[in-house]
Structures are given as structure tokens and as C-alpha cells.
Write an enzyme that holds these catalytic residues in place. Sequence first.
Site, PDB file in Angstrom:
ATOM      1  N   CYS A 149      -1.684  -9.656  -7.772  1.00 39.93           N
ATOM      2  CA  CYS A 149      -0.475  -9.163  -8.440  1.00 39.93           C
ATOM      3  C   CYS A 149      -0.204  -9.973  -9.706  1.00 39.93           C
ATOM      4  CB  CYS A 149       0.710  -9.221  -7.498  1.00 39.93           C
ATOM      5  SG  CYS A 149       0.907 -10.815  -6.726  1.00 39.93           S
ATOM      6  N   GLY A 178       7.580   0.883  -4.023  1.00 42.46           N
ATOM      7  CA  GLY A 178       8.786   0.048  -3.936  1.00 42.46           C
ATOM      8  C   GLY A 178      10.027   0.830  -4.352  1.00 42.46           C
ATOM      9  N   GLU A 216       8.366  -7.111  -3.533  1.00 45.62           N
ATOM     10  CA  GLU A 216       7.384  -7.822  -4.374  1.00 45.62           C
ATOM     11  C   GLU A 216       6.470  -6.756  -4.938  1.00 45.62           C
ATOM     12  OE1 GLU A 216       7.205 -10.904  -5.148  1.00 45.62           O
ATOM     13  OE2 GLU A 216       8.008 -12.156  -3.541  1.00 45.62           O
ATOM     14  N   GLY A 245       3.817  -4.443  -2.640  1.00 46.08           N
ATOM     15  CA  GLY A 245       2.953  -3.321  -2.982  1.00 46.08           C
ATOM     16  C   GLY A 245       3.276  -2.820  -4.372  1.00 46.08           C
TER      17      GLY A 245
END
Length: 485
Positions: A279, A228, A245, A223
Site C-alpha cells: 500500500c 472502503g 486502511e 483494502g
Amino acid sequence: MKPMYINGQWITSSDGETIDVYNPATEEVIDTVPNGSPEDAVKAIEAANVAFEEWRWVTALERSEMLQEAARKFRDNFDEIVDLLTLEEGKARPENEEEGEWTIGTLDYYAGLARNSRGRVLPPAERSQFNFVIKEPYGVAACIVPFNYPLLLMIWKVAPALAAGNTVIIKPSDHTPLTTLRLAKIVFDHFPPGVVNVLTGRGDRVGDVLVEHPDVPVIAFTGSTAIGQRIAALAAKRVKRLHLELGGKDPFVIAPDADVETAVEAVAYAALLNAGQVCTSTERVYVPQEMGDTFAGAMVDFVRSLRLGPGLEPTTDMGPLAAPGYRDKVAGHVADAVEKGAKVLTGGKIPAKFERGWYYEPTVLVNVNHSMKCMREETFGPTIPIMTYRTFDEAIKLANDSDYGLGAVVRTNDARLAKRFFEEVQAGTVWINDPLTDNYAGPFGGMKMSGNARELGEEGLESFLETKHVHWDFSDEVKDYWYPY
Ligand code: NAD
């Protein structure tokens, strides 16, 4: 209403709260799911913890067969799953078919790897000893997933976690929980109760419980960097295993030897796939100064040829963004760039042709620089900011001038430039010529503020295995290094 799946039961939230799930192409509510409460999160943790006591001793061969069975069931229901995914996520159906294929492939890959997972035997430090290293599951793994690839990013965690003998709690995004719930019903239903749980609910309601609870030793999160960071701070209290990630701001460098037409198509694909909500989307493009105008002109022509529409329309190349907030962010980055001197060559607005849906036109920007948000912060939308460079040294410096380090792409057939690029650019994945390809056998993850995880490959399985070193002594003698000295 689609209930959530905990301990093999379909349940609503303990306080009855729900979340609406929207079709981003029509802004209509498709369905609702429970807005799980902190008590529901505890229920899921307890169920997964109890299930772990049995599941951890299921043989690797049996676990492998169950993962293969999941892959088969997915294949049998492929079209239904992909249609639902397209409805709630919004990207063009061919991209969701790809996601489906990769999800099946990941199950298959870890079904194979599960059987090969191994420790090692070491040369002993003492003559009378046998030393070996074994790998053990952690226990309950919280798998927290974003909206953009709800199945793929879920399975990159769940398949290796199960293969390694952990039980899982999947926390899907509030925007895209339906396909994951469907998988619980028709793909994971042969796993014993509590082994696979799907906890729906807003991150700020259930997230902290998952992250802080002592019976969740490992957290796999994909996310935004902001969430994070919050998770990392909370998880540090119990020194949990954390796989993060996070966001990216990937550069794409066009080398002087690259063919312009092909480079334009490669960049457009890397920047606009899933409306830029990948991403590893290309978010910064660097072209040689002498190529700048030709490249930008060809990019404008190409981008204007792309067809926007609902993901389920066969003619759609690019769908809408997943939610209005994501579109606002993209518009904000474009406005900031324009204010600081950038020029919009095409796009830069909400398309007039749709009355509803969170569409945004693919946007080509020039005259950009690193003071602009579109070159520094993650945009996560269909923008292509193009900046020129004079030397390849400068291109590498620009590529590295970022807080992020997820992926990076170069287009060149000059081996010396390619070698410099993959050696000097700080990114967890480097693509030379063909961007955004995946390979089950190879690790995926980021450097710098893009996170610390590696998913896929053997590294992906390792992430869910604890390492234990066993020293086994076979003599009955009192050792001369024991007391007294
Ligand atoms: P997000 O951070 O808003 O949400 C991700 C997940 O975290 C969701 O399930 C959300 O409900 C949950 N969450 C929210 N608050 C939480 C909390 N306090 N505690 C625990 N969980 C919480 O991200 P998003 O908008 O869904 O996805 C886009 C982001 O994901 C982008 O930044 C993108 O770069 C990143 N991403 C990274 C990768 C990668 O592999 N590095 C892949 C895909 C997406």
C-alpha cells in the site's frame, strides 16, 4: 479442501460453494476453500457474539499470555507457515520471512500493551464525586484483510482487538486464505471457541452481512479505496466504528543533495518490494531536473539486474503479481502513459522467459505527468514513473497533488528540506531516507482517501476500545440543582 473455522469447528459453506486458490507463479490451483454464504457469515457473528460474553471478562493478563502463546506457536511452525504464504501470495521468500517475523512481533507487542491498557481518573466537577474513564471492548470485530500482506495486516487488527477483549471474525482475501486458515489450526487453537473465527468467501457474498449486521459494532478494513467507500456507506446506517486502511499513491522525492546511486537503490526497493503490491509502494518519483537523466539511466541498470522468479526460488528478487486482473491493471496504466507521451526505458511488458505465472517486468517510465493514470491512480505493480522538478517548492506541490495520503519518502541530509517535507507533505507516514520501515510502537495509516485508521502503537489498541466516563457520587443529599428550581 480446507474448511473454514467458525466457533471452534471446521465447516464448509452452507451451500457447498468453493473458491480455488492459485499459485501466482504457476497459475496452478493449490487448494480450495469454502465460498462462505451470507448464512455462514451470520453463523460466525452469532458465535463471536456468544463467545464475547465470557471473553470480555478474561483478565488482561490471561489475554496477554494467550497472545504470547500464539507468538510462540508461530515461531515453532515458522518455516511451514512462510512456505505456504509464499505459495499463495507469490512474493520472494525473504519478504515472507519478514512478514512472519513482523507478525510474531505484533503479537508480542500487543501482549505487552494488553497489560498496560488503562483509563484515567479526572478531577471531579462536583465536590462529592469521583470521576474516571474506563476502556471497554466493543464486542465482535470484523477484520477484513487484503491479499498483499495476509498475515501482517490481519494481525495488526486481530492482536489489538483480542488484547482489548473483543472477539474477531477474520475475512481473508479470496486470493490468500490458506495461511490464515493454517494459523487458526496451529496458532490460535488455544483461544476459546468463537473468540477467533476465520470466514472465507467472496467479499461480495459475506461482506455486506459483516458490515451491516447490528452485532458487529466495529469493522477494521484494509483494502482498496473503492471497497472502503462501499463499506463506509453501508456502515453509516448503524453509525459503526470504522477503521479504513485504503489505497495509496506514495511520492518519493529525491532532494538535490542526495547521492544518486543510493537513491536509486532506495527507490527500487520502495517501488518493487512485493512486485509493487505494497500500500505504501513508491508510485511516483520526483528528481531534480539536473539529475533526471543520470538517475533514470542508473535506475534502468539497477532494475535490469533484478531476478524475477517464483517466490520459493532462493535467487528470486521479485515474484509475480497475485492475480491476472492486477497485472492487467498495471499494463493498462503503462499503455495509458505511453499513449499520453511517456517513454518506457525498460520493462513495460510480460517477460518472455516464463510460460506461466502472472509476472510483469519492472518498468521504468520517464516523460510522465499528472494527467496520466500512473501518476494519479493506484497502480499496485512494479512501475517506477520518474518526473523531474525545478524547485523543492514544486516537488512538495507535486507530492501533495494526489487524492491519496498514505506514505511519503524523501532522500536528503539537508535538515531544512527534511523539516519542510515532514511538515508540509500530507501523509500518515513520512520516511526520511529509509523507506517502508515499520515500528510496532508507531501508528500507521493514511490521510485523505487513504483512509482514517491508525494501526499499530497505542492508537492500534485504542481502535478496539470504547471509552466510558463514569461519574460516581458519594453523598446521599438531595442536590440543590435538582427540581424544583
Ligand atoms: P480489495 O479491496 O479488493 O479486497 C480487500 C478485502 O475486502 C478482501 O478480503 C475482499 O474479499 C474484501 N471485500 C471485497 N468486497 C467486499 C465487500 N463488498 N464488503 C466487504 N469486504 C469486501 O483489496 P485487495 O486487492 O485485496 O488489496 C489491495 C488494496 O489494498 C490496494 O488498494 C492497497 O493499497 C490496499 N492496502 C492498503 C493498506 C493500508 O494499510 N492502507 C495495506 C495493504 C493494502
